[in-house]
Design a protein around this motif. Sequence first.
Motif: not given
Length: 316
Positions: A52-59, A94-97, A103-116
């Motif tokens: 959901v996060q990746v699709i929402s970010f790209l959209t 280029f914008t989508l890239l 989105s991957l950065i946000f996902t990684a950071i969010g997952f790390f803090f949620a796990w912590k």
Amino acid sequence: MQGALSSWQNFLSGFFWGFSISIAQWVGLEIVYQLIDRRISWIETPVKKVFVQVISFLTYSASAFIIVQLANYYIWLGILPSESWKSIIRSLPFTLLISLVLSLIFTAIGFFFAWKNAFLQAEKLKVEMLAYKYESLRNQINPHFLFNSLNVLSDLVYDDQAMAVKFIRQLSDLFRYVLDSRDKELVPLKDELEFIRSFTFLLKTRFEEKLKIDVDVQANPEEYIVPMTLQLLIENAVKHNEVSEAFPLRISVRKVNDCLEVENNLQPKNVGDDSKKTGLKNITQQFAFFSEKPIKIITSDERYMVRVPILKSVEK
């Protein structure tokens, strides 16, 4: 002079052009991230959240880029959307890239803090559980209760040997339950009720008609409870209230829907410094580990009641 002015105009238009795109992307993506974070849990559905996060970010990123670019082309260059559309679409990949990377950065950071946070919460609950078990183990059988029971037993040996034998058997059942349940987080409610019958027998043998305990509970096989909960509540009622011929103490244990209620008439006595008021706090922390239903204390001028949830086997 005219060239310098033109140069400054180009600088400002380029600055605000780039600034508007950056703000729309960063601030907008942060808002999208916060909205998703409130509605979808990393712990419960991590795969769904990533998708959901990746699709929402790209959209959002594509939509915001197109809208901001159409506005910039018109404001700074006077080009109508129908004319600037093709140029914007060519630069969209280029914008989508960039959005995908963000989105991957946000996902990684969010997952790390949620796990912590989940790890810290689990450690906190583990510490609270150990503290409860230590306090529970230390207070499983009150030394005063044991001393008084032995005094009663010594009198029975001389006055009524048959009752003395029954008293010893009930005392033995009580200690067997304590030993069997000390390493368990939950016990079947029917086992707790069997233990309470032994415990109340010992109390009523000591206090006789000065103490009346009515247990009206039918346990189902799938119902569980924190071990020695009822014992602690009944013992607290005896400890904190006067028990005498003039003021008999009446305790009732009943089942109401998915809860157990332990109620007594209120006739408080001064227990001095011996009352540390940790029993209910420990029980509350223990139940919070297994259920979201809170323990409730209901008081009036004449009654005192504690309501605890009955735990189901699926919660174990």
